[in-house]
Design a protein around this motif. Sequence first.
Motif, mmCIF file in Angstrom:
data_model
loop_
_atom_site.group_PDB
_atom_site.id
_atom_site.type_symbol
_atom_site.label_atom_id
_atom_site.label_comp_id
_atom_site.label_asym_id
_atom_site.label_seq_id
_atom_site.Cartn_x
_atom_site.Cartn_y
_atom_site.Cartn_z
ATOM 1 N N ARG A 105 1.895 -0.314 -2.135
ATOM 2 C CA ARG A 105 2.839 -0.220 -3.247
ATOM 3 C C ARG A 105 4.214 0.282 -2.830
ATOM 4 O O ARG A 105 5.143 0.270 -3.632
ATOM 5 N N HIS A 106 4.331 0.745 -1.599
ATOM 6 C CA HIS A 106 5.612 1.280 -1.131
ATOM 7 C C HIS A 106 6.416 0.146 -0.496
ATOM 8 O O HIS A 106 6.188 -0.222 0.660
ATOM 9 N N ASP A 107 7.334 -0.402 -1.255
ATOM 10 C CA ASP A 107 8.064 -1.574 -0.772
ATOM 11 C C ASP A 107 9.557 -1.334 -0.573
ATOM 12 O O ASP A 107 10.290 -2.264 -0.235
ATOM 13 N N LEU A 108 10.027 -0.099 -0.760
ATOM 14 C CA LEU A 108 11.465 0.130 -0.650
ATOM 15 C C LEU A 108 11.968 -0.026 0.784
ATOM 16 O O LEU A 108 13.100 -0.463 1.003
ATOM 17 N N GLY A 109 11.148 0.324 1.765
ATOM 18 C CA GLY A 109 11.555 0.100 3.149
ATOM 19 C C GLY A 109 11.751 -1.379 3.432
ATOM 20 O O GLY A 109 12.720 -1.780 4.087
#
Length: 216
Positions: A105-109
């Motif tokens: 769910r961590h897609d900001l990178g």
Amino acid sequence: MTSSPAETAVAALLDGAGSLNELALRATLRSHADDHGVDATVVDVVLPFLHEIGAAWERGTHTVAQEHFASQVIRGWLIGEALSGAAEHGPGISPVVLACPPGERHDLGLLCFHVLITRAGVPSRFLGSDTPLPGLGDVCRVVAASGVVVAATRSRVFEAHGGALRMLASHYPLAIGGAGADPEVAERVRATPLSSDMRESVANLVGWYARVTAAA
């Protein structure tokens, strides 16, 4: 010791997150980008801030709600910069497709990566978090993708979808990135691991895309 402009901006973002001040967050990003450029703001401010806000949550100095609030403001800024920095590409240009697999769910990178390669002239399609891999394959076929980048923060996310990733790699050049993308995992899923250094990863992908398009 005097703080660098980037360190000052990161501290200002932490303050803005703590006070839930959207205008302050946007003003900090805009000011640093005006003075130092969008690319430097993404690499030297946004990425360190995302690390720091996570650490602040673990220390208990910021709440999950404050982290989510700031992340959504930054997401909006990044999307705006990707759109404004995108070059015009004619028909027949095959983009690179970017996605996080199911369970990530961590897609900001990865969104930061999208902004940087887009501004460098590489056409890109960003699908975001929790992307079903059959759907990712469908997108690649529709846009005639020149390559695929899949990112995850944990190696076990790649491992859980090893078969689907190997199938994807049999049709398109595949790279994996993020904290979970170690060389051993990359070898098992038949992918190229991207560097943990964002600038190096962007430069490598831009060079690779130039070679692909020159050979087409």
